[in-house]
Design an enzyme around this catalytic site. Structure first.
Site, PDB file in Angstrom:
ATOM      1  N   GLN A  71      23.485 -26.609  39.766  1.00  0.00           N
ATOM      2  CA  GLN A  71      23.824 -27.031  41.120  1.00  0.00           C
ATOM      3  C   GLN A  71      24.632 -28.343  41.123  1.00  0.00           C
ATOM      4  O   GLN A  71      24.689 -29.050  40.116  1.00  0.00           O
ATOM      5  CB  GLN A  71      22.541 -27.294  41.915  1.00  0.00           C
ATOM      6  CG  GLN A  71      21.689 -26.080  42.190  1.00  0.00           C
ATOM      7  CD  GLN A  71      20.459 -26.467  42.999  1.00  0.00           C
ATOM      8  OE1 GLN A  71      19.343 -26.324  42.539  1.00  0.00           O
ATOM      9  NE2 GLN A  71      20.660 -26.967  44.199  1.00  0.00           N
ATOM     10  N   HIS A  72      25.207 -28.627  42.287  1.00  0.00           N
ATOM     11  CA  HIS A  72      25.746 -29.959  42.672  1.00  0.00           C
ATOM     12  C   HIS A  72      27.060 -30.401  42.032  1.00  0.00           C
ATOM     13  O   HIS A  72      27.696 -31.313  42.564  1.00  0.00           O
ATOM     14  CB  HIS A  72      24.746 -31.093  42.364  1.00  0.00           C
ATOM     15  CG  HIS A  72      23.361 -30.894  42.874  1.00  0.00           C
ATOM     16  ND1 HIS A  72      23.064 -30.809  44.203  1.00  0.00           N
ATOM     17  CD2 HIS A  72      22.174 -30.771  42.211  1.00  0.00           C
ATOM     18  CE1 HIS A  72      21.736 -30.652  44.340  1.00  0.00           C
ATOM     19  NE2 HIS A  72      21.187 -30.615  43.149  1.00  0.00           N
ATOM     20  N   ASP A 220      21.371 -22.434  40.219  1.00  0.00           N
ATOM     21  CA  ASP A 220      20.471 -21.862  39.199  1.00  0.00           C
ATOM     22  C   ASP A 220      19.014 -21.809  39.642  1.00  0.00           C
ATOM     23  O   ASP A 220      18.296 -20.864  39.305  1.00  0.00           O
ATOM     24  CB  ASP A 220      20.626 -22.568  37.841  1.00  0.00           C
ATOM     25  CG  ASP A 220      20.460 -24.071  37.874  1.00  0.00           C
ATOM     26  OD1 ASP A 220      20.169 -24.639  38.946  1.00  0.00           O
ATOM     27  OD2 ASP A 220      20.622 -24.688  36.806  1.00  0.00           O
TER      28      ASP A 220
HETATM   29  O1  LIG Z   1      20.212 -30.670  40.032  1.00  0.00           O
HETATM   30  C1  LIG Z   1      19.429 -29.739  39.908  1.00  0.00           C
HETATM   31  C2  LIG Z   1      18.631 -29.241  41.029  1.00  0.00           C
HETATM   32  O2  LIG Z   1      18.781 -29.972  42.211  1.00  0.00           O
HETATM   33  C3  LIG Z   1      19.318 -29.104  38.563  1.00  0.00           C
HETATM   34  O3  LIG Z   1      18.216 -28.235  38.504  1.00  0.00           O
HETATM   35  C4  LIG Z   1      20.611 -28.411  38.197  1.00  0.00           C
HETATM   36  O4  LIG Z   1      20.738 -27.252  38.983  1.00  0.00           O
HETATM   37  C5  LIG Z   1      20.720 -28.155  36.713  1.00  0.00           C
HETATM   38  O5  LIG Z   1      19.903 -27.147  36.239  1.00  0.00           O
HETATM   39  P1  LIG Z   1      19.649 -26.786  34.707  1.00  0.00           P
HETATM   40  O6  LIG Z   1      20.937 -26.756  34.012  1.00  0.00           O
HETATM   41  O7  LIG Z   1      18.698 -27.779  34.184  1.00  0.00           O
HETATM   42  O8  LIG Z   1      19.002 -25.422  34.762  1.00  0.00           O
END
Ligand SMILES: O=C(CO)[C@@H](O)[C@H](O)COP(=O)(O)O
Ligand SMILES: Nc1ncnc2c1ncn2[C@@H]1O[C@H](COP(=O)(O)OP(=O)(O)O)[C@@H](O)[C@H]1O
Length: 452
Positions: A71-72, A220
């Protein structure tokens, strides 16, 4: 057999699963590594996706595909669609100052929570855009459109500039409560309104890649919720690069403390979520310090006593997001001759990580019927056995798998099948772990965490 593909373009790697659209049975899979770092040329995600697809036997016989991704991350595109600069990822903390400024400028945390369900910290796209406007005005001027990692991959695959509710809810300029962009907040942060991807519904079509129909994709964590079949009453704790604790909810949330992000999910519901910057890599970093592999690390952690003889490991190795301490570092407290052993250090790392995740779990304020443990870190035997002691409740570990990619594949099957709910897939096996609670481990951790 009708086949669907699901992608997890996560921080550390890209995974592709190909499943039977009807039953969900796994047919084949592939994976490829992503480069290290908190800013990445999106082209690296594209290359890894091609490699993972090839490893999964290609898409020739696949009817639909969904893309889940970290995300983000801020992906800026110019007028021609070229990437303006490397994407800044969710775990890049350079925009911490911008986040604090934005919170103040809008009138405080509660105003943000009310506006978009979350109080932005450095992870959120809106703060990265402010950083860009302030520090790289040339790049900001060239930015005609902005999107997220999964949006960018979907666009590269099929040519449609689209996103979904789940990922949009992590930008800081889309409201889960109203389902609308807050372009006023985008303008507040960036001083301009670059083009934004159209927000699709949970099983709308996102165009096609050759003969493969594309599902909307999602962030994700939203994909993981779908992949693991999370229902109201469950809390999922994911130990990936990030640590997350989240639950499926029927109504939007707005936590003015900022601990709980009030995200939307991939089914039309909501996903209150607490995220940490530090999770599985605490284990691999400590194993690295000890010069052992992850199996040996597990055995060492299980050799030491509960509480690690008083050794406390606060795992803020990459700064931290919850609590919001972007400049924090990790620390070890309670070293004595007795605790100066590899086993004590390994156990302290596992307990420190689990105490940190238990703090995230507590912030949700829920008393769930089930706690599901997923993500790469849940493959650790030490984590599985020590988690119920630290959490003070049993945990359920679904069989190891790629739940983000699975959720994206299930979304693709939903696109094909239609209907109000995603298709029901056969659930895999689970393992249940129970242990006597060790509240003293948490209270000792809390003392050190808070510098008492
Ligand atoms: O920033 C967040 C949720 O807000 C993280 O959960 C990212 O979405 C990254 O996920 P992973 O790569 O650790 O699965
Ligand atoms: N047996 C294990 N013990 C501890 N950590 C593990 C184990 N297996 C995988 N991991 C860790 O899990 C992480 C990858 O998990 P994953 O959920 O795929 O993360 P992401 O989705 O963020 O890429 C890596 O940091 C890896 O070292």
């Amino acid at each position: 057999m009708t086949l669907v593909a699901g992608v997890d373009s996560s921080t550390q790697s890209c995974k592709v699963v190909i499943r039977d659209a009807k039953t969900g049975a796994l047919v084949r899979q592939g994976r490829a590594a992503h480069p290290d770092g908190t800013e990445v040329d999106p082209e690296a995600w594209w290359t890894a996706l091609q490699e993972a697809i090839a490893q999964a036997g290609g898409l020739d016989d696949v009817e639909a595909m969904g893309v889940g991704a970290q995300q983000h991350g801020m992906v800026c595109l110019d007028e021609s669609g070229a990437v303006v600069r490397d994407a800044l990822l969710w775990n890049d903390t350079r925009s911490a100052r911008a986040a604090a400024d934005l919170v103040e400028e809008l009138g405080g945390p509660a105003t943000w929570a009310e506006a978009v369900g979350s109080v932005p910290v450095a992870s959120f796209t809106v703060t990265k855009l402010r950083w860009l406007a302030e520090h790289e005005p040339d790049s900001a001027r060239r930015t005609a459109r902005v999107c997220l990692p999964h949006d960018w991959l979907t666009w590269r695959l099929g040519g449609e500039f689209v996103t979904d509710r789940g990922d949009a809810s992590g930008t800081g300029y889309w409201s889960p409560a109203t389902g609308e962009y807050r372009t006023d907040l985008l303008r507040l942060a960036f001083g301009a309104e670059p083009g934004l991807p159209r927000v699709l519904g949970p099983h709308d079509a996102a165009g096609g890649h050759g003969s493969v129909r594309l599902a909307p994709g999602t962030g994700d964590n939203m994909a993981a919720a779908l992949g693991v079949g999370a229902e109201p009453g469950d809390v999922v704790v994911s130990i990936g690069t990030s640590g997350t604790a989240f639950a499926v909810a029927g109504s939007p949330s707005a936590d003015p403390s900022g601990a709980v992000a009030g995200f939307a999910d991939a089914t039309g519901r909501f996903l209150p979520l607490v995220a940490t910057l530090n999770a599985a890599r605490v284990l691999s970093a400590t194993a690295g310090m000890l010069g052992v592999d992850l199996d040996r690390f597990d055995r060492l952690a299980l050799e030491a006593p509960a509480g690690s003889g008083g050794l406390v490991y606060v795992p803020y190795l990459e700064g931290e997001r919850t609590p919001n301490l972007p400049d924090a570092t990790g620390s070890l407290h309670g070293l004595t001759l007795k605790t100066s052993t590899p086993a004590h250090l390994a156990r302290a790392a596992v307990e420190g990580l689990l105490c940190h995740l238990a703090d995230a779990f507590d912030a949700l304020g829920l008393d769930p019927a089930r706690v599901l443990l997923i993500g790469g870190g849940a493959r650790s035997e030490a984590v599985r056995r020590i988690a119920p002691a630290v959490f003070g409740r049993p945990v359920v570990v679904p069989e190891p798998g790629e739940y983000v990619a699975d959720g994206a594949a299930r979304q693709a099957a939903w696109l094909l099948g239609g209907g109000d709910e995603p298709p029901v897939w056969e659930a895999g096996g689970t393992e249940h772990f129970e242990a006597d609670a060790t509240p003293e481990v948490r209270s000792r951790y809390a003392e050190v965490r808070d510098g008492r």
